[in-house]
Design a protein around this motif. Structure first.
Motif, PDB file in Angstrom:
ATOM      1  N   LEU A 342     -61.654 -15.700 -69.626  1.00  0.00           N
ATOM      2  CA  LEU A 342     -61.242 -14.811 -70.700  1.00  0.00           C
ATOM      3  C   LEU A 342     -60.247 -15.513 -71.623  1.00  0.00           C
ATOM      4  CD1 LEU A 342     -60.759 -11.568 -68.571  1.00  0.00           C
ATOM      5  CD2 LEU A 342     -62.734 -12.226 -69.952  1.00  0.00           C
ATOM      6  N   SER A 343     -59.158 -15.938 -71.046  1.00  0.00           N
ATOM      7  CA  SER A 343     -58.145 -16.603 -71.858  1.00  0.00           C
ATOM      8  C   SER A 343     -57.550 -17.762 -71.085  1.00  0.00           C
ATOM      9  CB  SER A 343     -57.052 -15.610 -72.260  1.00  0.00           C
ATOM     10  OG  SER A 343     -57.589 -14.490 -72.903  1.00  0.00           O
ATOM     11  N   SER A 344     -58.376 -18.434 -70.275  1.00  0.00           N
ATOM     12  CA  SER A 344     -57.849 -19.472 -69.405  1.00  0.00           C
ATOM     13  C   SER A 344     -57.293 -20.651 -70.193  1.00  0.00           C
ATOM     14  CB  SER A 344     -58.933 -19.957 -68.435  1.00  0.00           C
ATOM     15  OG  SER A 344     -60.068 -20.392 -69.138  1.00  0.00           O
ATOM     16  N   ARG A 345     -57.771 -20.878 -71.409  1.00  0.00           N
ATOM     17  CA  ARG A 345     -57.235 -21.971 -72.213  1.00  0.00           C
ATOM     18  C   ARG A 345     -55.771 -21.733 -72.554  1.00  0.00           C
ATOM     19  NH1 ARG A 345     -61.922 -23.575 -76.633  1.00  0.00           N
ATOM     20  NH2 ARG A 345     -63.498 -24.296 -75.120  1.00  0.00           N
ATOM     21  N   ARG A 346     -55.445 -20.467 -72.843  1.00  0.00           N
ATOM     22  CA  ARG A 346     -54.063 -20.160 -73.159  1.00  0.00           C
ATOM     23  C   ARG A 346     -53.166 -20.380 -71.944  1.00  0.00           C
ATOM     24  NH1 ARG A 346     -54.073 -14.308 -75.544  1.00  0.00           N
ATOM     25  NH2 ARG A 346     -55.920 -14.111 -74.237  1.00  0.00           N
ATOM     26  N   VAL A 347     -53.673 -20.006 -70.753  1.00  0.00           N
ATOM     27  CA  VAL A 347     -52.895 -20.240 -69.548  1.00  0.00           C
ATOM     28  C   VAL A 347     -52.685 -21.737 -69.355  1.00  0.00           C
ATOM     29  CG1 VAL A 347     -52.821 -19.929 -67.056  1.00  0.00           C
ATOM     30  CG2 VAL A 347     -53.789 -18.137 -68.498  1.00  0.00           C
ATOM     31  N   HIS A 391     -57.556 -20.988 -62.887  1.00  0.00           N
ATOM     32  CA  HIS A 391     -58.740 -20.240 -62.488  1.00  0.00           C
ATOM     33  C   HIS A 391     -59.300 -19.563 -63.735  1.00  0.00           C
ATOM     34  CE1 HIS A 391     -60.944 -16.761 -60.786  1.00  0.00           C
ATOM     35  NE2 HIS A 391     -61.150 -17.545 -59.753  1.00  0.00           N
ATOM     36  N   PRO A 392     -60.603 -19.306 -63.820  1.00  0.00           N
ATOM     37  CA  PRO A 392     -61.142 -18.649 -65.023  1.00  0.00           C
ATOM     38  C   PRO A 392     -60.454 -17.341 -65.382  1.00  0.00           C
ATOM     39  CG  PRO A 392     -62.933 -19.511 -63.701  1.00  0.00           C
ATOM     40  CD  PRO A 392     -61.681 -19.727 -62.900  1.00  0.00           C
ATOM     41  N   SER A 393     -59.873 -16.654 -64.403  1.00  0.00           N
ATOM     42  CA  SER A 393     -59.234 -15.379 -64.699  1.00  0.00           C
ATOM     43  C   SER A 393     -57.715 -15.463 -64.737  1.00  0.00           C
ATOM     44  CB  SER A 393     -59.642 -14.331 -63.651  1.00  0.00           C
ATOM     45  OG  SER A 393     -59.171 -14.700 -62.375  1.00  0.00           O
ATOM     46  N   GLY A 394     -57.140 -16.661 -64.586  1.00  0.00           N
ATOM     47  CA  GLY A 394     -55.687 -16.797 -64.615  1.00  0.00           C
ATOM     48  C   GLY A 394     -55.225 -18.010 -63.844  1.00  0.00           C
ATOM     49  N   MET A 395     -54.238 -17.814 -62.964  1.00  0.00           N
ATOM     50  CA  MET A 395     -53.702 -18.899 -62.143  1.00  0.00           C
ATOM     51  C   MET A 395     -53.675 -18.464 -60.682  1.00  0.00           C
ATOM     52  SD  MET A 395     -50.470 -20.377 -64.322  1.00  0.00           S
ATOM     53  CE  MET A 395     -49.604 -18.803 -64.249  1.00  0.00           C
ATOM     54  N   TRP A 396     -53.843 -19.446 -59.794  1.00  0.00           N
ATOM     55  CA  TRP A 396     -53.739 -19.190 -58.366  1.00  0.00           C
ATOM     56  C   TRP A 396     -52.683 -20.110 -57.763  1.00  0.00           C
ATOM     57  CZ3 TRP A 396     -59.104 -18.402 -55.561  1.00  0.00           C
ATOM     58  CH2 TRP A 396     -59.729 -17.282 -56.099  1.00  0.00           C
ATOM     59  N   LEU A 397     -51.947 -19.583 -56.787  1.00  0.00           N
ATOM     60  CA  LEU A 397     -51.078 -20.389 -55.935  1.00  0.00           C
ATOM     61  C   LEU A 397     -51.732 -20.459 -54.561  1.00  0.00           C
ATOM     62  CD1 LEU A 397     -47.393 -19.292 -56.664  1.00  0.00           C
ATOM     63  CD2 LEU A 397     -48.407 -21.538 -57.044  1.00  0.00           C
ATOM     64  N   VAL A 398     -52.019 -21.671 -54.112  1.00  0.00           N
ATOM     65  CA  VAL A 398     -52.710 -21.876 -52.840  1.00  0.00           C
ATOM     66  C   VAL A 398     -51.756 -22.583 -51.884  1.00  0.00           C
ATOM     67  CG1 VAL A 398     -54.694 -22.929 -51.696  1.00  0.00           C
ATOM     68  CG2 VAL A 398     -54.927 -22.031 -54.028  1.00  0.00           C
ATOM     69  N   GLU A 399     -51.535 -21.990 -50.724  1.00  0.00           N
ATOM     70  CA  GLU A 399     -50.644 -22.595 -49.727  1.00  0.00           C
ATOM     71  C   GLU A 399     -51.387 -23.731 -49.036  1.00  0.00           C
ATOM     72  OE1 GLU A 399     -49.529 -23.291 -46.636  1.00  0.00           O
ATOM     73  OE2 GLU A 399     -47.901 -21.936 -46.073  1.00  0.00           O
ATOM     74  N   GLN A 400     -50.911 -24.966 -49.207  1.00  0.00           N
ATOM     75  CA  GLN A 400     -51.701 -26.139 -48.838  1.00  0.00           C
ATOM     76  C   GLN A 400     -51.933 -26.264 -47.336  1.00  0.00           C
ATOM     77  OE1 GLN A 400     -49.076 -28.992 -50.728  1.00  0.00           O
ATOM     78  NE2 GLN A 400     -48.257 -29.702 -48.755  1.00  0.00           N
ATOM     79  N   LEU A 531     -52.760 -14.817 -59.851  1.00  0.00           N
ATOM     80  CA  LEU A 531     -52.005 -14.329 -61.009  1.00  0.00           C
ATOM     81  C   LEU A 531     -53.008 -14.163 -62.139  1.00  0.00           C
ATOM     82  CD1 LEU A 531     -48.936 -16.739 -60.755  1.00  0.00           C
ATOM     83  CD2 LEU A 531     -49.104 -14.410 -59.885  1.00  0.00           C
ATOM     84  N   GLU A 532     -53.469 -12.935 -62.340  1.00  0.00           N
ATOM     85  CA  GLU A 532     -54.526 -12.699 -63.307  1.00  0.00           C
ATOM     86  C   GLU A 532     -54.016 -12.857 -64.733  1.00  0.00           C
ATOM     87  OE1 GLU A 532     -57.630 -12.304 -62.446  1.00  0.00           O
ATOM     88  OE2 GLU A 532     -57.117 -12.385 -60.323  1.00  0.00           O
ATOM     89  N   GLU A 533     -54.877 -13.371 -65.596  1.00  0.00           N
ATOM     90  CA  GLU A 533     -54.523 -13.555 -66.995  1.00  0.00           C
ATOM     91  C   GLU A 533     -54.147 -12.229 -67.652  1.00  0.00           C
ATOM     92  OE1 GLU A 533     -54.325 -14.656 -71.096  1.00  0.00           O
ATOM     93  OE2 GLU A 533     -53.799 -15.562 -69.182  1.00  0.00           O
ATOM     94  N   SER A 534     -54.825 -11.146 -67.278  1.00  0.00           N
ATOM     95  CA  SER A 534     -54.502  -9.847 -67.868  1.00  0.00           C
ATOM     96  C   SER A 534     -53.077  -9.432 -67.522  1.00  0.00           C
ATOM     97  CB  SER A 534     -55.501  -8.795 -67.385  1.00  0.00           C
ATOM     98  OG  SER A 534     -55.516  -8.728 -65.960  1.00  0.00           O
TER      99      SER A 534
END
Length: 553
Positions: A342-347, A391-400, A531-534
């Protein structure tokens, strides 16, 4: 097409399991509501007066003609089957034709009904033999209203043996919830006397219905999947499950199986559901899941138990396999189901600066594999613990650590391998239980001296580790093979605090996304935070008009 209520032939009656047992208010509600659903009702209103032993069920179903009303409460009369061949082709919730007759014997039974094809309705009151004792015309909307009054009036011992009113109402609620889950398209309204008690609005699927039934469950925490069977056009599988990183319970009270609109007790399929969530939930937690099979009548034998909650299911192994596959498919992070960006470029623009500081060195590496399509793009590492990914819908934090633990655990399960040790590892002062535990896991353990043991094989992932001795002692402390595999994966996974390069972060993300159960680690902890872009747009007020936000008109 209008169906006539007619007596069953005596040979069909003798072929059926023992008749319905009306032993409580909940049994009355169940029988009357099932009849309403069989009549095609889309709205059902239930009124209860527990202190008066009175129940009224109203529906907007097909209604009954006067001729059918005369027959309705006689023994073994039904419109749903005609002969013994129909017992193998049951498509309705009820079919034995005994519920109304039993109610006529145990209470004062009255039915008001009007088919949509007729201009007037009829009221019929029945005697204890199920015969129409009073008949008169009434003005009602199309549908049926059945009133059961003074239940068990002539059976005082039954009343005395029943639980308290509160317990009976709880049982009624359970009956309604079970049927409402199977029939989400129906609107339900339940009253205690004149007071509203339960209201359930019509839904398209059980995904919208379940949050109305289970407190604390939200629609966003649920995932549904429908699969048409390959062996029959009319057979299908619907699975609704709570995502294991978001939704689970302390008891297995919402692990439900339904067949053709009725919840049933099928231990084999219930265990299949529980097994599908193994090593995805925290300890002593159970999934929320609802399995609904829509099958051809010939695949089911309903004539097993009077309550019709226990059935014989043909091709049980076939359906167990399909259920397992459906769970696996539902729990995956499927790129095909991810919405377009949706707006992943802005993120990416907002956090692009983080990439320049991501040149890290690593002490323990993640072996790269074949490149795989990914919906996640590694951007940075936060506190040497979390991978920040676009992520296409925003950002993700993944615990490694726990993401790598999930990857290793599934690899270990698929390829559990023990390697010989040369020289052997020497362990001191093991108890007999510890020795037996290591041998139970397949390790070769031999007595080497007084309270000294030589371990001559080890899981492959632990073979080159410096803490092999500690790992073996941990494995000796108990648990089955699966527990040992979890412990091995946990000890072998990359530690938090270990810096990673962008390439290593991306490799881990790619491997993790391809696991069967990517939402949680084998201990049941959630692996990622989305963390969704919306949500970001709302937080940063990107819906504001710039001029007005600066005080300009």
């Amino acid at each position: 097409m209008e169906f006539m209520i007619e007596p069953l032939p005596i040979d069909v009656v003798h072929l059926m399991a023992a008749g319905e047992v009306i032993d409580s208010l909940s049994a009355v509600v169940r029988e009357l509501v099932e009849n309403a659903l069989d009549a095609g009702a889309t709205r059902i209103v239930i009124s209860l007066w527990a202190d008066q032993w009175r129940v009224r069920v109203s529906d907007n179903g097909a209604g009954m003609t006067l001729e059918n009303l005369r027959q309705a409460a006689r023994p073994h009369t039904t419109s749903k089957i005609r002969d013994r061949a129909d017992l193998q082709n049951i498509r309705s919730l009820g079919f034995r034709g005994e519920a109304l007759y039993s109610l006529a014997q145990l209470s004062q039974l009255e039915i008001l009904s009007r088919p949509s094809s007729e201009m007037q309705g009829w009221r019929v009151a029945y005697d204890a033999q199920g015969e129409a004792a009073e008949i008169e015309t009434v003005a009602i909307a199309p549908g049926t209203i059945i009133t059961v009054d003074q239940l068990f009036e002539t059976w005082a011992t039954r009343r005395d043996a029943l639980p308290s009113a509160a317990q009976q109402l709880k049982a009624v609620q359970t009956v309604i919830y079970r049927l409402a889950l199977c029939h989400p398209q129906v609107t339900w309204q339940v009253q205690q006397g004149e007071r509203d008690w339960i209201s359930l609005w019509a839904s398209r699927t059980a995904k919208q219905r379940l949050p109305q039934l289970v407190r604390g469950v939200q629609e966003a925490e649920l995932h549904e999947i429908s699969i048409a069977s390959g062996n029959a056009v009319e057979s299908s599988l619907y699975l609704l499950l709570g995502l294991p990183d978001r939704c689970h319970r302390r008891r297995p009270d919402w692990v439900n199986v339904a067949i053709n609109g009725r919840l049933v007790h099928l231990p084999e399929l219930e265990q299949t559901l529980l097994a599908g969530f193994r090593q995805t939930l925290p300890r002593d937690r159970y999934p929320v899941c609802f399995l609904h099979l829509h099958l051809l009548p010939q695949q089911i034998d309903w004539n097993r138990h009077p309550a019709k909650t226990e059935v014989y299911l043909h091709n049980l192994d076939y359906w167990q396999q399909h259920v397992s596959q459906a769970i696996e498919q539902a729990l995956r992070l499927n790129p095909a189901s991810i919405p377009e960006p949706l707006s992943s470029r802005r993120v990416g623009t907002v956090i692009k600066a983080a990439e320049s500081g991501a040149d890290y060195r690593v002490h323990r590496t993640i072996a790269p594999g074949e490149p795989l399509p990914s919906v996640l793009r590694a951007i940075a590492q936060v506190h040497n613990r979390y991978i920040l990914a676009e992520h296409p819908s925003g950002m993700w934090l993944v615990e490694q650590h726990i993401a790598h633990e999930r990857v290793l655990y599934e690899q270990i399960c698929d390829r559990w391998q023990l390697l010989p040790l040369e020289p052997a590892i020497i362990l001191n002062h093991l108890s007999q239980a510890q020795v037996e535990q290591l041998q139970h896991l397949g390790l070769v353990v031999e007595l080497f001296g007084d309270q000294i043991w030589a371990v001559r094989s080890i899981p492959a992932l632990l073979a080159q580790r410096e803490d092999r001795v500690d790992a073996l002692l941990e494995l000796s402390l108990g648990g089955d093979l699966q527990t040992a595999q979890v412990a091995t994966a946990c000890r072998s996974a990359i530690r938090n605090g270990t810096p990673l390069t962008l390439t290593e972060m991306q490799t881990l993300l790619d491997q993790w996304q391809q696991t069967r159960n990517p939402r949680t680690c084998p201990h049941g902890r959630p692996i990622y935070l989305a963390l969704e872009e919306s949500a970001l747009a709302r937080f940063f007020r990107r819906h504001w008009v710039i001029g007005k936000s600066h005080g300009l008109e």
